[in-house]
Design a protein around this motif. Structure first.
Motif, PDB file in Angstrom:
ATOM      1  N   GLU A  11      11.765   4.191  -6.500  1.00 20.71           N
ATOM      2  CA  GLU A  11      11.493   4.297  -7.747  1.00 20.71           C
ATOM      3  C   GLU A  11      10.479   3.666  -8.120  1.00 20.71           C
ATOM      4  O   GLU A  11       9.491   4.166  -8.958  1.00 20.71           O
ATOM      5  CB  GLU A  11      12.702   3.871  -8.561  1.00 20.71           C
ATOM      6  N   MET A  12      10.146   2.311  -7.712  1.00 22.44           N
ATOM      7  CA  MET A  12       8.965   1.732  -8.213  1.00 22.44           C
ATOM      8  C   MET A  12       7.604   2.188  -7.845  1.00 22.44           C
ATOM      9  O   MET A  12       6.730   2.049  -8.395  1.00 22.44           O
ATOM     10  CB  MET A  12       9.090   0.230  -7.845  1.00 22.44           C
ATOM     11  N   SER A  13       7.698   2.722  -6.537  1.00 22.15           N
ATOM     12  CA  SER A  13       6.473   3.357  -5.797  1.00 22.15           C
ATOM     13  C   SER A  13       6.160   4.463  -6.463  1.00 22.15           C
ATOM     14  O   SER A  13       5.023   5.062  -6.391  1.00 22.15           O
ATOM     15  CB  SER A  13       6.859   3.587  -4.368  1.00 22.15           C
ATOM     16  N   ARG A  14       6.830   5.094  -7.551  1.00 24.40           N
ATOM     17  CA  ARG A  14       6.504   6.144  -8.357  1.00 24.40           C
ATOM     18  C   ARG A  14       5.708   5.962  -9.569  1.00 24.40           C
ATOM     19  O   ARG A  14       5.016   6.896 -10.003  1.00 24.40           O
ATOM     20  CB  ARG A  14       7.722   7.210  -8.797  1.00 24.40           C
ATOM     21  N   LEU A  15       5.605   4.598  -9.631  1.00 28.89           N
ATOM     22  CA  LEU A  15       4.908   4.107 -10.811  1.00 28.89           C
ATOM     23  C   LEU A  15       3.263   4.166 -10.523  1.00 28.89           C
ATOM     24  O   LEU A  15       2.890   4.104  -9.463  1.00 28.89           O
ATOM     25  CB  LEU A  15       5.001   2.825 -11.305  1.00 28.89           C
ATOM     26  N   PRO A  16       2.653   4.658 -11.611  1.00 34.71           N
ATOM     27  CA  PRO A  16       1.180   5.151 -11.088  1.00 34.71           C
ATOM     28  C   PRO A  16       0.381   4.000 -10.897  1.00 34.71           C
ATOM     29  O   PRO A  16      -0.700   3.901 -10.003  1.00 34.71           O
ATOM     30  CB  PRO A  16       0.358   5.564 -12.709  1.00 34.71           C
ATOM     31  N   HIS A  17       0.671   2.512 -10.943  1.00 36.15           N
ATOM     32  CA  HIS A  17       0.232   1.441 -10.982  1.00 36.15           C
ATOM     33  C   HIS A  17       0.474   0.705  -9.462  1.00 36.15           C
ATOM     34  O   HIS A  17       0.251  -0.426  -9.278  1.00 36.15           O
ATOM     35  CB  HIS A  17       0.114   0.566 -12.079  1.00 36.15           C
ATOM     36  N   VAL A  18       1.826   1.277  -9.096  1.00 36.43           N
ATOM     37  CA  VAL A  18       2.391   0.781  -7.725  1.00 36.43           C
ATOM     38  C   VAL A  18       2.071   1.669  -6.531  1.00 36.43           C
ATOM     39  O   VAL A  18       2.396   2.789  -6.503  1.00 36.43           O
ATOM     40  CB  VAL A  18       3.881   0.403  -8.129  1.00 36.43           C
ATOM     41  N   THR A  19       1.648   1.183  -5.475  1.00 36.68           N
ATOM     42  CA  THR A  19       1.576   2.071  -4.224  1.00 36.68           C
ATOM     43  C   THR A  19       2.406   1.199  -3.197  1.00 36.68           C
ATOM     44  O   THR A  19       2.174  -0.194  -2.987  1.00 36.68           O
ATOM     45  CB  THR A  19       0.118   2.005  -3.864  1.00 36.68           C
ATOM     46  N   ALA A  54       1.464   7.108   0.902  1.00 39.60           N
ATOM     47  CA  ALA A  54       2.376   6.867  -0.231  1.00 39.60           C
ATOM     48  C   ALA A  54       3.635   7.918  -0.222  1.00 39.60           C
ATOM     49  O   ALA A  54       4.894   7.647  -0.172  1.00 39.60           O
ATOM     50  CB  ALA A  54       1.547   6.864  -1.654  1.00 39.60           C
ATOM     51  N   ASP A  55       3.322   9.334   0.092  1.00 43.32           N
ATOM     52  CA  ASP A  55       4.142  10.116   0.154  1.00 43.32           C
ATOM     53  C   ASP A  55       5.200   9.933   1.159  1.00 43.32           C
ATOM     54  O   ASP A  55       6.461   9.978   1.179  1.00 43.32           O
ATOM     55  CB  ASP A  55       3.746  11.553  -0.118  1.00 43.32           C
ATOM     56  N   GLN A  56       4.270  10.099   2.359  1.00 41.07           N
ATOM     57  CA  GLN A  56       5.249   9.840   3.488  1.00 41.07           C
ATOM     58  C   GLN A  56       6.160   8.384   3.724  1.00 41.07           C
ATOM     59  O   GLN A  56       7.179   8.596   4.138  1.00 41.07           O
ATOM     60  CB  GLN A  56       4.275   9.605   4.869  1.00 41.07           C
ATOM     61  N   ARG A  73      -1.810  -4.137 -11.308  1.00 45.64           N
ATOM     62  CA  ARG A  73      -1.924  -3.081 -10.400  1.00 45.64           C
ATOM     63  C   ARG A  73      -1.337  -3.664  -8.704  1.00 45.64           C
ATOM     64  O   ARG A  73      -1.990  -4.532  -8.174  1.00 45.64           O
ATOM     65  CB  ARG A  73      -3.401  -2.757 -10.069  1.00 45.64           C
ATOM     66  N   LEU A  74      -0.259  -3.214  -8.120  1.00 43.76           N
ATOM     67  CA  LEU A  74       0.362  -3.503  -7.056  1.00 43.76           C
ATOM     68  C   LEU A  74       0.156  -2.718  -5.905  1.00 43.76           C
ATOM     69  O   LEU A  74       0.692  -1.448  -6.131  1.00 43.76           O
ATOM     70  CB  LEU A  74       1.531  -4.006  -7.427  1.00 43.76           C
ATOM     71  N   TRP A  75      -0.213  -3.033  -4.706  1.00 45.70           N
ATOM     72  CA  TRP A  75      -0.437  -2.380  -3.624  1.00 45.70           C
ATOM     73  C   TRP A  75       0.327  -3.116  -2.508  1.00 45.70           C
ATOM     74  O   TRP A  75      -0.086  -4.225  -2.172  1.00 45.70           O
ATOM     75  CB  TRP A  75      -1.781  -2.068  -3.357  1.00 45.70           C
ATOM     76  N   VAL A  76       1.458  -2.630  -1.704  1.00 43.05           N
ATOM     77  CA  VAL A  76       2.055  -3.179  -0.769  1.00 43.05           C
ATOM     78  C   VAL A  76       2.158  -2.628   0.597  1.00 43.05           C
ATOM     79  O   VAL A  76       2.509  -1.191   0.624  1.00 43.05           O
ATOM     80  CB  VAL A  76       3.695  -3.398  -1.207  1.00 43.05           C
ATOM     81  N   VAL A  77       1.641  -3.131   1.607  1.00 44.69           N
ATOM     82  CA  VAL A  77       1.854  -2.472   2.973  1.00 44.69           C
ATOM     83  C   VAL A  77       3.085  -3.112   3.445  1.00 44.69           C
ATOM     84  O   VAL A  77       3.034  -4.682   3.569  1.00 44.69           O
ATOM     85  CB  VAL A  77       0.614  -2.621   3.705  1.00 44.69           C
ATOM     86  N   LEU A  78       3.973  -2.620   3.771  1.00 43.98           N
ATOM     87  CA  LEU A  78       5.497  -3.091   4.013  1.00 43.98           C
ATOM     88  C   LEU A  78       5.691  -2.734   5.686  1.00 43.98           C
ATOM     89  O   LEU A  78       5.865  -1.617   6.103  1.00 43.98           O
ATOM     90  CB  LEU A  78       6.506  -2.544   3.298  1.00 43.98           C
ATOM     91  N   ASP A  79       6.017  -3.693   6.630  1.00 44.87           N
ATOM     92  CA  ASP A  79       6.478  -3.337   8.067  1.00 44.87           C
ATOM     93  C   ASP A  79       7.569  -2.859   7.951  1.00 44.87           C
ATOM     94  O   ASP A  79       8.706  -2.928   7.163  1.00 44.87           O
ATOM     95  CB  ASP A  79       6.581  -4.667   8.763  1.00 44.87           C
TER      96      ASP A  79
END
Length: 288
Positions: free
Chosen positions: A195-203, A269-271, A166-172
């Protein structure tokens, strides 16, 4: 894929148990070191899981702690044996952040804040081939190839079909704007990120420039969490010559609160997907 026996995690669990036995005995690390005629730093490294521990070390420590239950001793001895096995990453030679890879391989979830580049778990091969020599310019060609292979292998944790990380990334935003390799490489990288951000376990969330000052302008960090209650969470901070691992409850709590502030300040996530897609288009326009 995560192996059944992860030596890094076994060392951590064993070290935690040895620390517990020492504290039950009411002894300091210095006192134990004096009894065994070793350095205090060795006892500390054994307890924090940063070095291999032999069955002889376990036997000697159990003797000092007067552990009489043979089942406990046998269990600790087996953990010591397991901790000396090699993880998949050892096949690639001397990888400086092998301790982190061992933790990442076993982690159930990972929260990452990156200020300058796309996290390794979400990098394309082209981006990795450009960013690694840029950040470690003295690498020999064979070492560079090994680093790339390791990075791609690590990504299997995100794509596992049954128990993905389960991956959550905050990216500058700067990680989206900095041209690593070329605009073409950046376009492909950002499209992959979408595309990776669309996976249910990746934000993935983006911190735009206009967010202004935020809670972690001093640098990047990661928080690793594990399903097994015996494994405490770890804050990982990468360094140039050495890395920092924070496991004390208070330290982990502070970084967790900091991460929550970053998530609150970032686009949702959507924005963020829209923002990244627009940045990819801008890189595409620059390749024309």
């Amino acid at each position: 894929m995560a192996s059944n026996v992860n030596p890094t995690v076994r060392r951590r669990r064993l070290g935690q148990e040895l620390r517990r036995l020492r504290e039950l005995k009411g002894m300091t690390a210095e006192e134990v070191a004096e009894r065994l005629l070793v350095s205090q730093s060795k006892i500390s490294r054994l307890e924090n899981g940063r070095r291999s521990i032999s069955q002889r070390d376990v036997r000697d420590l159990c003797g000092v702690y007067e552990v009489e239950d043979h089942r406990i001793v046998d269990s600790l001895m087996q953990m010591a044996k397991d901790s000396r096995q090699q993880g998949w990453w050892h096949a690639f030679g001397d990888i400086p952040y092998s301790v982190y890879i061992g933790l990442e391989t076993e982690a159930a979830s990972l929260r990452v804040y990156e200020s300058l580049l796309v996290p390794g778990l979400l990098q394309t091969p082209g981006y990795a081939e450009s960013v690694i020599p840029g950040t470690v310019p003295e690498l020999a060609p064979d070492q560079l190839e090994k680093r790339i292979q390791v990075r791609m292998r690590r990504q299997e944790r995100v794509s596992e079909p049954h128990s993905p990380l389960r991956l959550w990334v905050v990216l500058d935003e700067s990680a989206l704007r900095r041209v690593v390799g070329s605009h073409l490489i950046m376009r492909e990288q950002l499209e992959h990120l979408v595309e990776m951000s669309r996976l249910p376990h990746v934000t993935v969330q983006v911190l735009p420039y206009d967010t202004g000052a935020h809670a972690r302008m001093s640098g990047t960090f990661s928080i690793l969490e594990f399903d097994d209650a015996a494994d405490s969470s770890v804050v990982y901070i990468e360094g140039v010559t050495s890395d920092l691992y924070l496991e004390k409850t208070n330290d982990v709590h502070k970084y967790t609160i900091m991460y929550e502030h970053l998530r609150a300040q970032a686009l949702n996530a959507d924005q963020s997907r829209e923002f990244i897609a627009e940045a990819a288009k801008q890189h595409a326009d620059s390749t024309d």
